[in-house]
Design a protein around this motif. Sequence first.
Motif, mmCIF file in Angstrom:
data_model
loop_
_atom_site.group_PDB
_atom_site.id
_atom_site.type_symbol
_atom_site.label_atom_id
_atom_site.label_comp_id
_atom_site.label_asym_id
_atom_site.label_seq_id
_atom_site.Cartn_x
_atom_site.Cartn_y
_atom_site.Cartn_z
ATOM 1 N N VAL A 72 -4.793 -0.438 -3.489
ATOM 2 C CA VAL A 72 -3.691 -1.204 -4.074
ATOM 3 C C VAL A 72 -2.391 -0.421 -3.977
ATOM 4 C CG1 VAL A 72 -2.764 -2.074 -6.254
ATOM 5 C CG2 VAL A 72 -5.097 -2.623 -5.589
ATOM 6 N N PHE A 79 2.202 -6.223 -2.128
ATOM 7 C CA PHE A 79 2.206 -6.829 -3.454
ATOM 8 C C PHE A 79 3.611 -7.215 -3.891
ATOM 9 C CE2 PHE A 79 -1.922 -4.705 -3.651
ATOM 10 C CZ PHE A 79 -2.689 -5.756 -4.113
ATOM 11 N N GLY A 83 3.357 -10.904 -4.237
ATOM 12 C CA GLY A 83 2.700 -10.703 -5.523
ATOM 13 C C GLY A 83 2.427 -11.980 -6.281
#
Length: 118
Positions: A72, A79, A83
Amino acid sequence: MIRNIAILLVFQLGGEMLARGAELSVPGPVIGLGALFVTLLVVPGLAERMRDTANGLLAHLSLLFVPAGVGVTAHLTTFAEAGLALAAALVGSTVLAILAGVGAFLLTARLTGADGDE
């Protein structure tokens, strides 16, 4: 405990060999886990012997999520860009999975004639 972990690894290795050798689309560890499950049903003494080792591994299962956390952080730009879509997909798939579980439970209860009073 070492012997029990070796048994787990042998089943995983056997599953990997079968999956790769037969070019199956099922992951090797899944095949190995299925074979271990069948073996534990057939040999109940082995299941009792491996219980402490399995509980010990499950108690520390959170350590296995460290690589996911590293992944991550390695993709923080992804992201940042997507996101909201990822969050919507995560929440949506979770809700759908819960609804599918409830539906399966209700269908099973209806087919078996269970009324929930037991």
